[in-house]
Design an enzyme around this catalytic site. Structure first.
Site, PDB file in Angstrom:
ATOM      1  N   CYS A 246      -3.660   3.107   7.442  1.00  0.00           N
ATOM      2  CA  CYS A 246      -3.603   4.121   6.395  1.00  0.00           C
ATOM      3  C   CYS A 246      -2.809   5.301   6.965  1.00  0.00           C
ATOM      4  CB  CYS A 246      -5.028   4.560   6.051  1.00  0.00           C
ATOM      5  SG  CYS A 246      -5.137   5.935   4.894  1.00  0.00           S
TER       6      CYS A 246
ATOM      7  N   CYS B  62       2.845   4.945   2.336  1.00  0.00           N
ATOM      8  CA  CYS B  62       1.413   4.731   2.087  1.00  0.00           C
ATOM      9  C   CYS B  62       1.246   3.226   2.035  1.00  0.00           C
ATOM     10  CB  CYS B  62       1.020   5.368   0.757  1.00  0.00           C
ATOM     11  SG  CYS B  62      -0.596   4.846   0.136  1.00  0.00           S
TER      12      CYS B  62
HETATM   13  N1  DGL Z   1      -3.236   3.601   2.086  1.00  0.00           N
HETATM   14  C1  DGL Z   1      -3.403   5.020   2.286  1.00  0.00           C
HETATM   15  C2  DGL Z   1      -2.177   5.560   3.022  1.00  0.00           C
HETATM   16  O1  DGL Z   1      -1.483   4.788   3.676  1.00  0.00           O
HETATM   17  C3  DGL Z   1      -3.741   5.599   0.967  1.00  0.00           C
HETATM   18  C4  DGL Z   1      -4.289   6.933   1.018  1.00  0.00           C
HETATM   19  C5  DGL Z   1      -5.200   7.326  -0.111  1.00  0.00           C
HETATM   20  O2  DGL Z   1      -6.303   6.814  -0.176  1.00  0.00           O
HETATM   21  O3  DGL Z   1      -4.809   8.233  -0.862  1.00  0.00           O
HETATM   22  O4  DGL Z   1      -1.889   6.731   3.011  1.00  0.00           O
END
Ligand code: DGL
Length: 281
Positions: A81, A194
Site C-alpha cells: 500500500c 496506489c
Molecule cells: N492501495 C492503497 C495505496 O496503495 C490504497 C489506499 C487507500 O486505502 O486509500 O495507496
C-alpha cells in the site's frame, strides 16, 4: 519500542497487507515469482480507504496490522500500500528491526525513464501525494532527470475498486475526471501510485483511447511497480537465506470486513480461492 518476533525460518509465510484489496495487485506478482512461498494476505477493508485519513491514523492502523501478521509468524512483511508505506514504513521497521520489510512507492523513476514528453502523471491517494516522503522522492527524481510530475489525487476511486466496480459508469466518470487533465497537460506516462489502480488499468486505457488528442502511434505508458516489489522481496529473502525452495504453497486471507467479499475479490481479481477469515484487529 521494538517487538519480539516468533522464531521464523524459510518455511514461515510472507505477510502482505493493504488497506483493502489493492495489495492483491502486488500479491499476484509475489505468487508468480515465488510460487513455493506460503502467503498471508491481510485486507484492512473495514478501515479502507486509508488515503483520506490523517497520517498518524494510518501509522497506528499499519502498526496494528503489522503486529497481527508478525504474530502469525511471518518471516517477511510486504506493505502493499503506497499510503501505508509513505506514512508508516519507518515506524514498522523501527518496531521490528532486522525483519525483511518491503514497501511500495509510486514508480516515479521508471516513469521518468520512459516519458518522451517529459511529463509524467501520477495517480495516487491524497495522503500519498501530500506526504513528505513522496514529495522528497518527487524532488529528487525531478532534479535528477528533468521530468515534470503532474500529481492527481483520485478521491473516491479506491472505494469503487473495493466495491468491485472496475468499469461501471461511476468509475469511468471518476477516471475521466482524473486522467483527462493529465493527458491535456501533456503527460504521456501515467504512474499508478496506489496498488488498487492496476485493477482499473483497462478502464484507464479506455479513457486514454477516447481522449481527443490520443495518437495510437504514441501510446501512453502505465507504470505499475508490483513486479519490482516482488523482485525486491525475492532478493531480500535470498540474501537472508530464507527462500522456500520447493513444495506446495498455502495462501490464506484475513480481512477486517466481510470474508465473503475478500474471497470474491481473490476469485474475481486473481482467480484464486484461498481460505479467508474475518478478524477484529
Ligand atoms: N492501495 C492503497 C495505496 O496503495 C490504497 C489506499 C487507500 O486505502 O486509500 O495507496
Amino acid at each position: 519500542m521494538t517487538q519480539s518476533v516468533h522464531s521464523v525460518n524459510a518455511e514461515s509465510p510472507i505477510g502482505v497487507f493493504d488497506s483493502g484489496v489493492g495489495g492483491l495487485s502486488v500479491l499476484r506478482h509475489i505468487h508468480a515469482q515465488l510460487p513455493h512461498e506460503h502467503l498471508i494476505y491481510f485486507a484492512d477493508s473495514g478501515h479502507a480507504p486509508y488515503g483520506d485519513r490523517e497520517e498518524e491514523w494510518v501509522v497506528q492502523r499499519s502498526l496494528a496490522v503489522a503486529a497481527f501478521l508478525f504474530g502469525q509468524g511471518v518471516k517477511a512483511l510486504v506493505v502493499a500500500c503506497n499510503t501505508a508505506t509513505v506514512a508508516a514504513i519507518k515506524a514498522i521497521r523501527a518496531q521490528w528491526p532486522g525483519m525483511p520489510i518491503v514497501g511500495v512507492e509510486p514508480g516515479l523513476k521508471p516513469g521518468a525513464a520512459v516519458t518522451k514528453s517529459g511529463k509524467v502523471g501520477v495517480l495516487a491517494t491524497d495522503r500519498t501525494l501530500h506526504s513528505a516522503k513522496f514529495l522528497a522522492l518527487r524532488d529528487q527524481i525531478a532534479g535528477a532527470t528533468g521530468a515534470e510530475f503532474l500529481l492527481q489525487p483520485c478521491i473516491g476511486l479506491v472505494d469503487q475498486i473495493e466495491l468491485g466496480q472496475l468499469g461501471c459508469e461511476g468509475t469511468m466518470a471518476l477516471l475521466e475526471q482524473y486522467v483527462v487533465p493529465l493527458l491535456d497537460g501533456g503527460a504521456d506516462t501515467l504512474v499508478l501510485g496506489c496498488t488498487h489502480y492496476p485493477f482499473v488499468e483497462q478502464s484507464i486505457r479506455q479513457v486514454v483511447a477516447r481522449h481527443a488528442s490520443h495518437d495510437p502511434d504514441a501510446p501512453v505508458t502505465l507504470i505499475d511497480t508490483g513486479d519490482a516489489v516482488a523482485r525486491q522481496l525475492a532478493r531480500l529473502l535470498e540474501g537472508a537465506g530464507m527462500l522456500r525452495p520447493a513444495g506446495v504453497a498455502h495462501l490464506r486471507g484475513y480481512t477486517t470486513a466481510s470474508a465473503a467479499v475478500l474471497a470474491e475479490a481473490f476469485r474475481a481479481l486473481l482467480a484464486l480461492t484461498p481460505q479467508v477469515e474475518a478478524v477484529d484487529v
